[in-house]
Write an enzyme that holds these catalytic residues in place. Sequence first.
Site, PDB file in Angstrom:
ATOM      1  CB  SER A   1      45.064  47.626  13.751  1.00 37.11           C
ATOM      2  OG  SER A   1      44.239  48.662  13.108  1.00 37.11           O
TER       3      SER A   1
ATOM      4  CG  ASP B   1      38.369  43.878  14.770  1.00 41.53           C
ATOM      5  OD1 ASP B   1      37.725  44.481  14.373  1.00 41.53           O
ATOM      6  OD2 ASP B   1      39.726  43.047  14.635  1.00 41.53           O
TER       7      ASP B   1
ATOM      8  CG  HIS C   1      40.068  47.236  15.988  1.00 40.79           C
ATOM      9  ND1 HIS C   1      40.869  45.966  15.211  1.00 40.79           N
ATOM     10  CD2 HIS C   1      41.012  48.491  15.527  1.00 40.79           C
ATOM     11  CE1 HIS C   1      41.651  46.270  14.657  1.00 40.79           C
ATOM     12  NE2 HIS C   1      41.974  47.974  14.548  1.00 40.79           N
TER      13      HIS C   1
END
Length: 446
Positions: A230, A386, A416
């Site tokens: 991320s 995501d 995610h």
Amino acid sequence: MNISLRCPSALAACVLASSPTPFVCQQRWFSICGSGPPQWSPPVCAPASFLLVIGLAYSELMNSDIPRGVANSGKLHMVHGLFVGMAIVGRILHRLGICHQVSFIRWFTACFLTRLKQVPAGLRVKDVKFAEVPVRVYEPTSVCGGLRRGLVYFHGGGWVQGSIDSVDEVCRHIAKESDTTVISVGYRLAPEHRYPAQLDDCEAATCHFLSVAETEFSVDSNRVAVGGDSTGANLAAALCQRLARRENGHLPFPCAQVLIYPALQMADFNLPSYQQNHAVPILFRGRMAFYFLQYLNGDMSLCQEVLEGTHVPTELRPRYEDWLSPSNLPPEFLTRGFSEPTIAEYDGEVYHTIKAGLEPEVSPLLADDDIIQKTPPTFILTCEFDVLRDDGILYRKRLLDLEINVTWQHVVDGFHGMISFFNQGWLSFPSAVRVVDSAVDYVKTL
């Protein structure tokens, strides 16, 4: 097919600052309670507050959208509810002046959602500092015929949350299964520290490790990769580009970058993946804008403007369009729906407030060709459900166009934040194992 891009819920705006105005929260209160905040007497205050939290959490869950294709959707609903409740309590404590919401979430996560297990056989783990930056070193204890490979890992969490502990299981697994020395970096976080503090810490720790890899850790400094998940993947990509610009011949350059569902640009929050997954836990569309703003300056009043794209100068839009156009995506990623957004009118004041967000050190996907061309071979993992899916796919295209070697793994039932649930007991998601093991398989090739 038109897809609504409204905020996933008023609660997300209230609790997580996804919406720029508190008025939305007031509307939600009225819709639930039918009036303004009541004057409770002490005997009913606690149960009434509990019911309020439950009501708001239920409202949030009803406004989330978990598509049928998501792996373990029932558990994701449950985990999302837990996170929402935690955020609501944190927001209440913040409003009461007891503690900051972020501080409460960090404390709750550390105490109840992060459990450090006994170090397994075959692995040595120690906490040290590299150039005054806290790091955790994971060293395999098996006999090695020569120098080992290394991986410097940056955790995710929106530059606001996350820690060395939050990715401890991930780093242990990578180190042991790939026979790699892993360095997990505990960089500074917002809102206490804004950009570029996080990137500076990652650079300092990485450069220190490169300088002592062979002498202190028996690691081949020419086989050290950087990576993260991320926003940690954002830091890894940005660091490779920063080092490429400086071209410091005194230290080896990272041999690869491992990018797990990376956040790579702040220019366009209306890409197909943002539209299709705008209300899919655990990362909503509005929350990603929130994290970027927290990273830069904390000005949440600009959230809606950023979502609409008013911060992008008119003269830069054609250039960004070349890199961010949905036409650059494989056609299968448009099948769940996409509508061309209305072009927002440029607002110079908004741009000047957050212009650092369009710089490559915050948005690596927007770097010039001559810089991206110097980046190392890359592993990119994306998840179908995501909002950041298209960031990774579009970065892959830019790398391939410049003849950079790219290994791409797409998780068709992924969402995610999956890596946060790796080997976490009742919070575990089986699909998280596939994510981590795909990274292991790539690291073994370095």
